[in-house]
Design an enzyme around this catalytic site. Sequence first.
Site, PDB file in Angstrom:
ATOM      1  N   HIS B  42      10.966  23.194 -14.918  1.00  0.00           N
ATOM      2  CA  HIS B  42      10.017  22.108 -14.624  1.00  0.00           C
ATOM      3  C   HIS B  42      10.285  20.857 -15.457  1.00  0.00           C
ATOM      4  O   HIS B  42       9.769  19.773 -15.128  1.00  0.00           O
ATOM      5  CB  HIS B  42       8.563  22.584 -14.772  1.00  0.00           C
ATOM      6  N   ASP B  91      10.692  29.893 -13.737  1.00  0.00           N
ATOM      7  CA  ASP B  91      10.798  28.602 -14.431  1.00  0.00           C
ATOM      8  C   ASP B  91      11.895  28.670 -15.478  1.00  0.00           C
ATOM      9  O   ASP B  91      11.628  28.898 -16.668  1.00  0.00           O
ATOM     10  CB  ASP B  91       9.446  28.262 -15.063  1.00  0.00           C
ATOM     11  N   GLY B 182       5.255  19.269 -24.342  1.00  0.00           N
ATOM     12  CA  GLY B 182       6.393  18.807 -25.156  1.00  0.00           C
ATOM     13  C   GLY B 182       7.147  19.959 -25.773  1.00  0.00           C
ATOM     14  O   GLY B 182       8.281  19.813 -26.232  1.00  0.00           O
ATOM     15  N   SER B 184       7.686  22.664 -23.940  1.00  0.00           N
ATOM     16  CA  SER B 184       8.315  23.344 -22.797  1.00  0.00           C
ATOM     17  C   SER B 184       9.820  23.473 -22.974  1.00  0.00           C
ATOM     18  O   SER B 184      10.491  22.535 -23.423  1.00  0.00           O
ATOM     19  CB  SER B 184       8.050  22.549 -21.504  1.00  0.00           C
TER      20      SER B 184
END
Lengths: 364, 241
Positions: B42, B91, B182, B184
Amino acid sequence: CIATTCQPMCAGGNTVCDPRSNSSSRCEPISLELCMNLPYNLTSFPNYLGHLSQRESSVSWESSLFPALVQTGCYQYLMFYACTLLVPKCDPVSLQRVPPCRSLCRSAKEKCESVLSIVGLQWPEDSDCSQFPEEGGNTTCLLPEAGVDECSPSHFKCRSGRCVLASKRCDGHLDCDDHSDEDNCGCSERALWECPGSTVCIKASMICDGFPDCPQLVDETNCSVCRDNELSCNNHQCVHRTLWCDGRKHCSDSSDEWNCVSLSDRSGSVLTVFKTAAEYQVCADEWNDELSELTCNQLGLGVPDQPGVQGRRRWLHVHPEWHQRNGCWLAVMAYHKQIQFVSLLPSECGLRQAVGLHPHRKKR
Amino acid sequence: ILGGRVSRRGAWPWQCSLQSGQSGHVCGCVLIARKWALTVAHCFEGRESADLWKVVLGINNLDHPGGHSQSRGVRSIIVHPRYNRAVVDYDISIVELDFEIEETAFVRPVCLPQPGQLPLPDSYCYITGWGHMGNRMPFKLQEGEVRIISLSQCQSYFDMKTITPRMLCAGYEAGTVDSCMGDSGGPLVCEESSGRWTLFGLTSWGSVCFSKVLGPGVYSNVTHFTPWIQQQIYIHTYLTD
């Protein structure tokens, strides 16, 4: 020019575009999954929460907050109201946004704000109702029509009208207060495919798509009818045997080049190569460090050795400098030159060398 | 990272910062080999092109990279083909650097888990990143200790989303340590008895980390993806199109 709403003007090259201005330049189709059930399908930005794009809306905390609030059942048309904020209706003729009516905003706020405060959350600041027109005035505004579908496509609507997550449908737990989420739970009733030998239901599009979804992987069996001189790719294409592991991709998912180098299962330490659909154990007279390194790389990051392997493997010829190097090592067997893997250490991964890095242990 | 603390230099040599153009730091990432890093899919939404990105390693303070830092361009981005944006499933992405890094005490790959190797529920692991701290964005790398939570327990916190076998949950039910925006793509690592650190999770999503109502963080379950990761590295390293 980062904001999508500015780009047409940026393309012109010299107009100053303020994405925060109300003059939205064009309508765009709604793609925000939460709001795909609205009586309108065009939106424009910025929206009434200050978001500049649907992408920003999709990752905003309001897009998590409102569906959670819907679960409480505090107001029947809460999701409709939330969507008029997140993806406001865009009038295709005037290209103007159509706001929610003030009464809709007031009802949602009156009925749900108190629920939010219970869990320490605040009503979204910039959705002040006074900014919206009264219905019946000279500005058009939105009110829910009778029968508007309150649940988004990723929710299931209970008989009682409440929305629960679609994955809760038929999961064996009673989530709707009227238990309607556990009614008619056969796969066929839900236009799904039942995995043979289990109660798991999957979408038809998941059958033979190369990703196993059923127990025992039955959804990926009998998916391709290849000729004798062909092999089936992971995505069930057929590729000629001679092309298998030839160093070039022939399956569209490149699965003809997976696992071409491996360690034989039986002993787990004999190097084998899969070529033209047959396994060959590697036996080589001229072996060198480069081939060792290449082979280790092709096997991934190294394979731990198997302590306690029994058998007559007493011989072990190790590179004279082995103790100065770490990583996956090879030894050549003395008598029939069979290549055996002896891994002294996995690669240098996962180690921290800086001094004094464990103070927290003392703290415990 | 909420409720964490500033890390020491070199404490997490596999931690990297995925940066793009004017925005600078966008996401975390994790070095797994000299030319390969992992992050989550993502992070690339809306910016899929490799030449928009660069990877910075060996840093602690985003504003002052220092002499140990190494910066590389991105040669290619491999997003998992089954990544589902709507439910944030699958993801994960692999990033191929344009050149190999130089292994130093401050830049070093983490270990990938063995097939089937999972952290035990209730074991303690670490999350790191330059993500939001709750009141501000930090310059210095933050670290926090979190407890692994079983998937069934995790599902009970998230009415709106389904926790799939591609996910891993960690964090305290009523505690404060959590990942946030942030972080991720950054690592969730666990130390093994041998002293090595293994990567089990990539920060993916979670409850709204600003609100008082906290739930565990949800991470991409790296063990599930290890075969895919190795296949992709093999294909992109050894195969000609």
